[in-house]
Design a protein around this motif. Structure first.
Motif, PDB file in Angstrom:
ATOM      1  N   HIS A 142     -48.715  15.664 -43.021  1.00  0.00           N
ATOM      2  CA  HIS A 142     -48.753  15.159 -42.593  1.00  0.00           C
ATOM      3  C   HIS A 142     -50.938  14.670 -42.925  1.00  0.00           C
ATOM      4  N   TYR A 143     -51.350  15.567 -43.780  1.00  0.00           N
ATOM      5  CA  TYR A 143     -52.605  15.747 -43.666  1.00  0.00           C
ATOM      6  C   TYR A 143     -52.942  16.282 -45.270  1.00  0.00           C
ATOM      7  N   LEU A 144     -54.341  15.882 -45.074  1.00  0.00           N
ATOM      8  CA  LEU A 144     -54.208  16.585 -46.787  1.00  0.00           C
ATOM      9  C   LEU A 144     -55.745  16.601 -46.180  1.00  0.00           C
ATOM     10  N   ARG A 145     -56.614  18.050 -47.039  1.00  0.00           N
ATOM     11  CA  ARG A 145     -57.491  18.398 -47.628  1.00  0.00           C
ATOM     12  C   ARG A 145     -58.026  17.813 -48.446  1.00  0.00           C
ATOM     13  N   LEU A 146     -58.856  17.562 -49.204  1.00  0.00           N
ATOM     14  CA  LEU A 146     -59.509  16.709 -50.614  1.00  0.00           C
ATOM     15  C   LEU A 146     -60.859  17.042 -50.531  1.00  0.00           C
ATOM     16  N   SER A 147     -60.960  17.912 -51.536  1.00  0.00           N
ATOM     17  CA  SER A 147     -62.123  18.294 -52.037  1.00  0.00           C
ATOM     18  C   SER A 147     -63.087  17.777 -52.972  1.00  0.00           C
ATOM     19  N   VAL A 148     -64.063  17.560 -52.662  1.00  0.00           N
ATOM     20  CA  VAL A 148     -64.534  16.983 -53.994  1.00  0.00           C
ATOM     21  C   VAL A 148     -65.454  17.403 -54.662  1.00  0.00           C
ATOM     22  N   THR A 149     -65.438  18.970 -54.397  1.00  0.00           N
ATOM     23  CA  THR A 149     -66.655  19.530 -55.511  1.00  0.00           C
ATOM     24  C   THR A 149     -66.216  20.776 -54.899  1.00  0.00           C
ATOM     25  N   ASP A 150     -66.598  21.656 -55.581  1.00  0.00           N
ATOM     26  CA  ASP A 150     -66.582  23.050 -55.152  1.00  0.00           C
ATOM     27  C   ASP A 150     -67.981  23.965 -54.796  1.00  0.00           C
ATOM     28  N   VAL A 151     -68.961  23.033 -55.438  1.00  0.00           N
ATOM     29  CA  VAL A 151     -71.113  23.593 -55.175  1.00  0.00           C
ATOM     30  C   VAL A 151     -70.976  23.202 -53.819  1.00  0.00           C
ATOM     31  N   CYS A 152     -72.024  24.762 -53.949  1.00  0.00           N
ATOM     32  CA  CYS A 152     -72.393  24.289 -51.600  1.00  0.00           C
ATOM     33  C   CYS A 152     -73.659  25.109 -52.093  1.00  0.00           C
ATOM     34  N   ASN A 153     -74.663  24.370 -51.538  1.00  0.00           N
ATOM     35  CA  ASN A 153     -76.332  24.653 -51.209  1.00  0.00           C
ATOM     36  C   ASN A 153     -76.522  25.905 -50.579  1.00  0.00           C
ATOM     37  N   PHE A 154     -75.893  26.412 -49.712  1.00  0.00           N
ATOM     38  CA  PHE A 154     -75.730  27.167 -48.281  1.00  0.00           C
ATOM     39  C   PHE A 154     -75.697  28.747 -49.233  1.00  0.00           C
TER      40      PHE A 154
ATOM     41  N   LYS B 264     -73.524  11.924 -55.041  1.00  0.00           N
ATOM     42  CA  LYS B 264     -73.664  10.932 -54.791  1.00  0.00           C
ATOM     43  C   LYS B 264     -73.031   9.763 -54.577  1.00  0.00           C
ATOM     44  N   ASP B 265     -71.480  10.408 -54.826  1.00  0.00           N
ATOM     45  CA  ASP B 265     -70.798   8.609 -54.494  1.00  0.00           C
ATOM     46  C   ASP B 265     -69.782   9.161 -53.490  1.00  0.00           C
ATOM     47  N   LEU B 266     -70.390  10.222 -52.597  1.00  0.00           N
ATOM     48  CA  LEU B 266     -69.467  10.178 -51.326  1.00  0.00           C
ATOM     49  C   LEU B 266     -69.425   9.104 -50.179  1.00  0.00           C
TER      50      LEU B 266
ATOM     51  N   GLY C  29     -74.002  20.011 -42.732  1.00  0.00           N
ATOM     52  CA  GLY C  29     -74.922  19.266 -41.889  1.00  0.00           C
ATOM     53  C   GLY C  29     -76.386  18.973 -43.146  1.00  0.00           C
ATOM     54  N   TYR C  30     -76.309  20.170 -44.444  1.00  0.00           N
ATOM     55  CA  TYR C  30     -77.692  19.825 -44.436  1.00  0.00           C
ATOM     56  C   TYR C  30     -78.380  18.690 -44.621  1.00  0.00           C
ATOM     57  N   ARG C  31     -77.474  17.561 -45.061  1.00  0.00           N
ATOM     58  CA  ARG C  31     -77.540  16.120 -45.341  1.00  0.00           C
ATOM     59  C   ARG C  31     -77.691  14.892 -44.216  1.00  0.00           C
ATOM     60  N   LEU C  32     -76.940  15.789 -43.137  1.00  0.00           N
ATOM     61  CA  LEU C  32     -76.756  14.777 -42.247  1.00  0.00           C
ATOM     62  C   LEU C  32     -77.490  13.697 -41.725  1.00  0.00           C
ATOM     63  N   GLU C  33     -78.275  14.245 -41.341  1.00  0.00           N
ATOM     64  CA  GLU C  33     -79.499  13.628 -40.608  1.00  0.00           C
ATOM     65  C   GLU C  33     -79.234  11.911 -41.179  1.00  0.00           C
ATOM     66  N   GLN C  34     -79.795  12.441 -42.243  1.00  0.00           N
ATOM     67  CA  GLN C  34     -80.450  11.191 -43.196  1.00  0.00           C
ATOM     68  C   GLN C  34     -78.742  10.797 -43.395  1.00  0.00           C
ATOM     69  N   GLN C  35     -78.657  11.000 -43.636  1.00  0.00           N
ATOM     70  CA  GLN C  35     -76.569  10.600 -44.170  1.00  0.00           C
ATOM     71  C   GLN C  35     -75.764  10.007 -43.742  1.00  0.00           C
ATOM     72  N   VAL C  36     -75.156  10.257 -41.926  1.00  0.00           N
ATOM     73  CA  VAL C  36     -73.995  10.262 -41.796  1.00  0.00           C
ATOM     74  C   VAL C  36     -73.967   8.526 -41.314  1.00  0.00           C
ATOM     75  N   ASP C  37     -75.144   7.934 -40.905  1.00  0.00           N
ATOM     76  CA  ASP C  37     -74.747   6.735 -40.581  1.00  0.00           C
ATOM     77  C   ASP C  37     -74.116   5.464 -42.354  1.00  0.00           C
ATOM     78  N   SER C  38     -74.366   5.811 -43.401  1.00  0.00           N
ATOM     79  CA  SER C  38     -73.885   5.990 -44.703  1.00  0.00           C
ATOM     80  C   SER C  38     -72.400   6.035 -44.599  1.00  0.00           C
ATOM     81  N   TRP C  39     -71.701   6.960 -43.876  1.00  0.00           N
ATOM     82  CA  TRP C  39     -70.528   7.877 -43.895  1.00  0.00           C
ATOM     83  C   TRP C  39     -69.669   6.554 -43.223  1.00  0.00           C
ATOM     84  N   VAL C  40     -70.629   6.554 -41.617  1.00  0.00           N
ATOM     85  CA  VAL C  40     -69.814   5.838 -40.983  1.00  0.00           C
ATOM     86  C   VAL C  40     -69.294   4.174 -41.409  1.00  0.00           C
ATOM     87  N   ASP C  41     -70.210   3.740 -41.875  1.00  0.00           N
ATOM     88  CA  ASP C  41     -70.106   3.068 -41.844  1.00  0.00           C
ATOM     89  C   ASP C  41     -69.491   2.564 -42.915  1.00  0.00           C
ATOM     90  N   ALA C  42     -68.911   3.353 -43.847  1.00  0.00           N
ATOM     91  CA  ALA C  42     -67.539   3.518 -45.916  1.00  0.00           C
ATOM     92  C   ALA C  42     -66.471   4.075 -44.706  1.00  0.00           C
TER      93      ALA C  42
END
Length: 322
Positions: free
Chosen positions: A11-23, A73-75, A97-110
């Protein structure tokens, strides 16, 4: 419905959209991200086909992973595609969570409704030592904002002997007044961390016994839940979970499949290879994709064989987002 030869339903799909990580977490990418593979990541039209094809086969939950998905950028558009797919009831994201504070509102709105954030230590100095970034306070602020926006929040921490092995008390104190679920994940061996694994692996079983002996009770899970055994306590606002891939029968309740950022189906996080489904993402409908998924699922093994030291094609966890 996607169903394998062992009767497990997916019932559950884990969909990777990039393998790049900044940590540069010690247990995953200690030397930082190395561009050593194809970076022709899935486009929005391909992601739309994946979501539709899986949903038509009974998938109800889609988790967007990386690498670090917020580096795309198209998350927000990706989240919106998943959330608007007929049949999909839950859209989640796993982020450092690196960009969470700045972007979480746009994610919820989406359309996002579930948030997983990786925090391996509540000690700012230890957090920076593990990840290479002094970002704990801003990540915690982002989690607070996510809760204010109504997200269901889970925080993941990898259990490591030489790093956070003695922080259970700090995590439980945090849960006393924080309405999240904190999950401790047993360190898993991958192709690139064998020596680190030997030095730092800890079993979650002693923690489970401690919880049961101190008033914590198991949470009953639904069919889209992940692999964690979760526990609640009447005196705590938050819950705690344990993900123990080396425990007996861990794979018996597997309900998830994975797609890599380059369009390969992984029947297990530790499968010996990814199975290319990208040609089927170029069709005008999803019928051929669905037929191929059902056929490929016949090769899924009963277990991951981690207890025998088999790590498959997984060199590091950023490849598929865990």
């Amino acid at each position: 419905m996607l169903k394998d030869k062992f009767g497990r339903r997916f019932h559950y799909l884990r969909l990777s959209v990039t393998d790049v990580c900044n940590f540069s977490c010690d247990y995953c990418l200690p030397d930082g991200y190395q561009c050593d593979s194809d970076r022709n990541f899935l486009g929005l039209s391909e992601i739309r086909q994946i979501c539709a094809g899986f949903a038509d086969l009974g998938t109800k939950k889609i988790r967007i992973t990386g690498g670090e998905p917020s580096l795309r950028k198209d998350l927000p558009q990706i989240i919106q595609i998943a959330a608007s797919t007929t049949g999909v009831e839950q859209v989640a994201i796993t982020t450092n969570g690196y960009r969470l504070e700045q972007q979480v509102d746009s994610w919820v709105d989406a359309g996002l409704n579930l948030l997983n954030v990786s925090i391996d230590s509540l000690d700012p100095r230890m957090f920076e030592s593990i990840t290479g970034h002094d970002k704990l306070e801003t990540i915690l602020s982002g989690i607070k904002r996510g809760l204010e926006r109504g997200l269901k929040v889970k925080v993941n921490g990898v259990l490591m002997r030489q790093y956070n092995g003695n922080e259970l008390g700090a995590f439980l104190s945090w849960l006393k007044h924080t309405p999240i679920t904190f999950r401790l994940i047993e360190l898993m061996e991958t192709g690139d961390n064998k020596d680190f694994f030997k030095l730092n692996h800890l079993s979650g079983e002693p923690i489970k016994q401690y919880l049961l002996e101190n008033g914590w009770s198991p949470v009953i899970q639904n069919n889209t839940a992940g692999p964690a055994q979760e526990f609640w306590h009447p005196d705590y606002q938050g819950k705690i979970g344990l993900i123990m891939p080396y425990s007996k029968d861990f794979c018996a309740t597997c309900n998830r499949l994975r797609i890599s950022a380059t369009g390969k189906l992984h029947l297990c996080l530790f499968a010996d290879k990814g199975l290319d489904i990208r040609p089927y993402l170029q069709q005008t409908d999803t019928l051929e994709l669905q037929q191929q998924l059902q056929q490929l699922l016949g090769d899924k093994d009963a277990t991951h064989w981690l207890d025998q030291g088999f790590t498959g094609a997984t060199k590091h966890l950023a490849m598929l987002g865990g």
